[in-house]
Motif scaffolding. Structure first.
Motif, PDB file in Angstrom:
ATOM      1  N   GLY A   6       0.831  -1.191   0.000  1.00  0.00           N
ATOM      2  CA  GLY A   6       0.000   0.000   0.000  1.00  0.00           C
ATOM      3  C   GLY A   6       0.873   1.251   0.000  1.00  0.00           C
ATOM      4  O   GLY A   6       1.904   1.305  -0.660  1.00  0.00           O
ATOM      5  N   ASP A  70      -2.489  -5.908   9.297  1.00  0.00           N
ATOM      6  CA  ASP A  70      -1.854  -4.821   8.556  1.00  0.00           C
ATOM      7  C   ASP A  70      -1.473  -5.301   7.170  1.00  0.00           C
ATOM      8  O   ASP A  70      -1.032  -6.439   7.001  1.00  0.00           O
ATOM      9  CB  ASP A  70      -0.611  -4.301   9.286  1.00  0.00           C
ATOM     10  CG  ASP A  70      -0.317  -2.850   8.948  1.00  0.00           C
ATOM     11  OD1 ASP A  70       0.077  -2.565   7.790  1.00  0.00           O
ATOM     12  OD2 ASP A  70      -0.490  -1.989   9.817  1.00  0.00           O
ATOM     13  N   LEU A  71      -1.621  -4.422   6.190  1.00  0.00           N
ATOM     14  CA  LEU A  71      -1.267  -4.749   4.816  1.00  0.00           C
ATOM     15  C   LEU A  71       0.234  -4.654   4.572  1.00  0.00           C
ATOM     16  O   LEU A  71       0.777  -5.345   3.702  1.00  0.00           O
ATOM     17  CB  LEU A  71      -1.996  -3.784   3.864  1.00  0.00           C
ATOM     18  CG  LEU A  71      -1.820  -4.009   2.364  1.00  0.00           C
ATOM     19  CD1 LEU A  71      -2.406  -5.354   1.946  1.00  0.00           C
ATOM     20  CD2 LEU A  71      -2.512  -2.881   1.585  1.00  0.00           C
ATOM     21  N   ASP A  94      -5.603  -6.672   4.164  1.00  0.00           N
ATOM     22  CA  ASP A  94      -6.406  -5.454   4.225  1.00  0.00           C
ATOM     23  C   ASP A  94      -7.310  -5.534   5.459  1.00  0.00           C
ATOM     24  O   ASP A  94      -8.133  -6.451   5.575  1.00  0.00           O
ATOM     25  CB  ASP A  94      -7.249  -5.364   2.946  1.00  0.00           C
ATOM     26  CG  ASP A  94      -8.090  -4.109   2.858  1.00  0.00           C
ATOM     27  OD1 ASP A  94      -8.287  -3.420   3.890  1.00  0.00           O
ATOM     28  OD2 ASP A  94      -8.578  -3.807   1.749  1.00  0.00           O
ATOM     29  N   LEU A 117      -8.799   3.941   4.326  1.00  0.00           N
ATOM     30  CA  LEU A 117      -9.743   3.262   3.432  1.00  0.00           C
ATOM     31  C   LEU A 117     -10.414   4.353   2.610  1.00  0.00           C
ATOM     32  O   LEU A 117     -11.152   5.186   3.150  1.00  0.00           O
ATOM     33  CB  LEU A 117     -10.761   2.464   4.242  1.00  0.00           C
ATOM     34  CG  LEU A 117     -10.154   1.398   5.154  1.00  0.00           C
ATOM     35  CD1 LEU A 117     -11.235   0.785   6.035  1.00  0.00           C
ATOM     36  CD2 LEU A 117      -9.441   0.323   4.341  1.00  0.00           C
ATOM     37  N   ALA A 122     -15.416   0.552   1.450  1.00  0.00           N
ATOM     38  CA  ALA A 122     -14.342  -0.060   2.232  1.00  0.00           C
ATOM     39  C   ALA A 122     -14.501   0.258   3.715  1.00  0.00           C
ATOM     40  O   ALA A 122     -14.247  -0.601   4.584  1.00  0.00           O
ATOM     41  CB  ALA A 122     -12.982   0.419   1.724  1.00  0.00           C
ATOM     42  N   CYS A 126     -15.097  -2.362   6.749  1.00  0.00           N
ATOM     43  CA  CYS A 126     -14.258  -2.378   7.944  1.00  0.00           C
ATOM     44  C   CYS A 126     -15.101  -2.543   9.208  1.00  0.00           C
ATOM     45  O   CYS A 126     -14.756  -3.318  10.106  1.00  0.00           O
ATOM     46  CB  CYS A 126     -13.426  -1.093   8.005  1.00  0.00           C
ATOM     47  SG  CYS A 126     -12.390  -0.963   9.474  1.00  0.00           S
TER      48      CYS A 126
END
Length: 246
Positions: A6, A70-71, A94, A117, A122, A126
């Motif tokens: 990301g 965590d991405l 994600d 996001l 998104a 979440c």
């Protein structure tokens, strides 16, 4: 363009703690950890966007079992390298959709991370993901800024947030789409660097509706971690939604 991590890849992770040094100070971290530990009780805590462990590590030192999502592998590598970091379980993915094992007494998103996001869908996902991780009676906590649109005069779409000898920072808003981007210009040893990160700003009432779609109900909203009253002058809020116990 973002890489597989990301917008928080190696170039950002390498200097993240230093660039956000004020957020790592005891006065910033302590009240957050105190409240989250209270909400966790004897249960487990899930941090969405665990990053380098700013909150997860001191919360774990309070005896709370903490898991993160965590991405960015680069950010998680920094977490792992810190004392106690290997004790924090982390799911790479994600945080709007990735599932961590087990259930939790509290899930939380801090430091405006919900705005990473960049679409309403998104952000809704979440809330649903957080709710799915919570045990009955569990709480979902979000710390996020109130959109600062009152500082935008007609015809202007830029708000500066830092101007000094080493760093220039400004936010660019699109009020039609609720999209924004933070722009950072840094000068170190006479050399400049530039980075931009996209966000989607979100209103408190909008978050409450997302929570309701996920089966959660607002329990508390404060101006900050020390539970000051939330008012029309508040520039941020810490909100707590609860999953029904039944």
């Amino acid at each position: 363009m973002p890489d597989e991590d990301g917008y928080f890849g190696e170039s950002v992770a390498a200097g993240y703690d230093e660039s956000c040094a004020e957020m790592f100070e005891a006065g910033a971290v302590g009240p957050a950890v105190e409240l989250l530990a209270e909400l966790a009780g004897g249960g487990r805590a899930l941090e969405l966007g665990v990053g380098t462990g700013r909150v997860a590590l001191p919360l774990a030192r309070r005896g709370i079992e903490v898991h993160g999502i965590d991405l960015s592998r680069a950010m998680v590598d920094r977490l792992r390298a810190k004392p106690g970091g290997t004790a924090i379980g982390v799911t790479i993915g994600d945080f709007a959709t990735a599932r961590a094992p087990g259930s939790f007494s509290v899930a939380y998103l801090v430091f405006n991370t919900i705005m990473n996001l960049t679409s309403q869908d998104a952000q809704v996902d979440c809330f649903r993901n957080a709710a799915a991780h919570l045990a009955p009676g569990g709480r979902f906590v979000v710390e996020v800024a109130v959109p600062d649109l009152r500082r935008l005069p007609p015809g202007q779409d830029v708000v500066p947030f830092r101007v000094d000898g080493e760093r220039l920072g400004f936010d660019l808003y699109d009020v039609a789409t609720q999209s924004m981007s933070s722009h950072h210009v840094r000068v170190v040893d006479g050399r400049g660097s530039y980075e931009s990160v996209p966000f989607r700003y979100v209103w408190p009432a909008e978050l409450d509706l997302m929570a309701r779609l996920a089966g959660l109900r607002l329990r508390d909203r404060w101006d900050g971690w020390t539970r000051q009253p939330f008012t029309s002058e508040s520039r941020q809020h810490v909100s707590v939604w609860e999953k029904p116990a039944g």
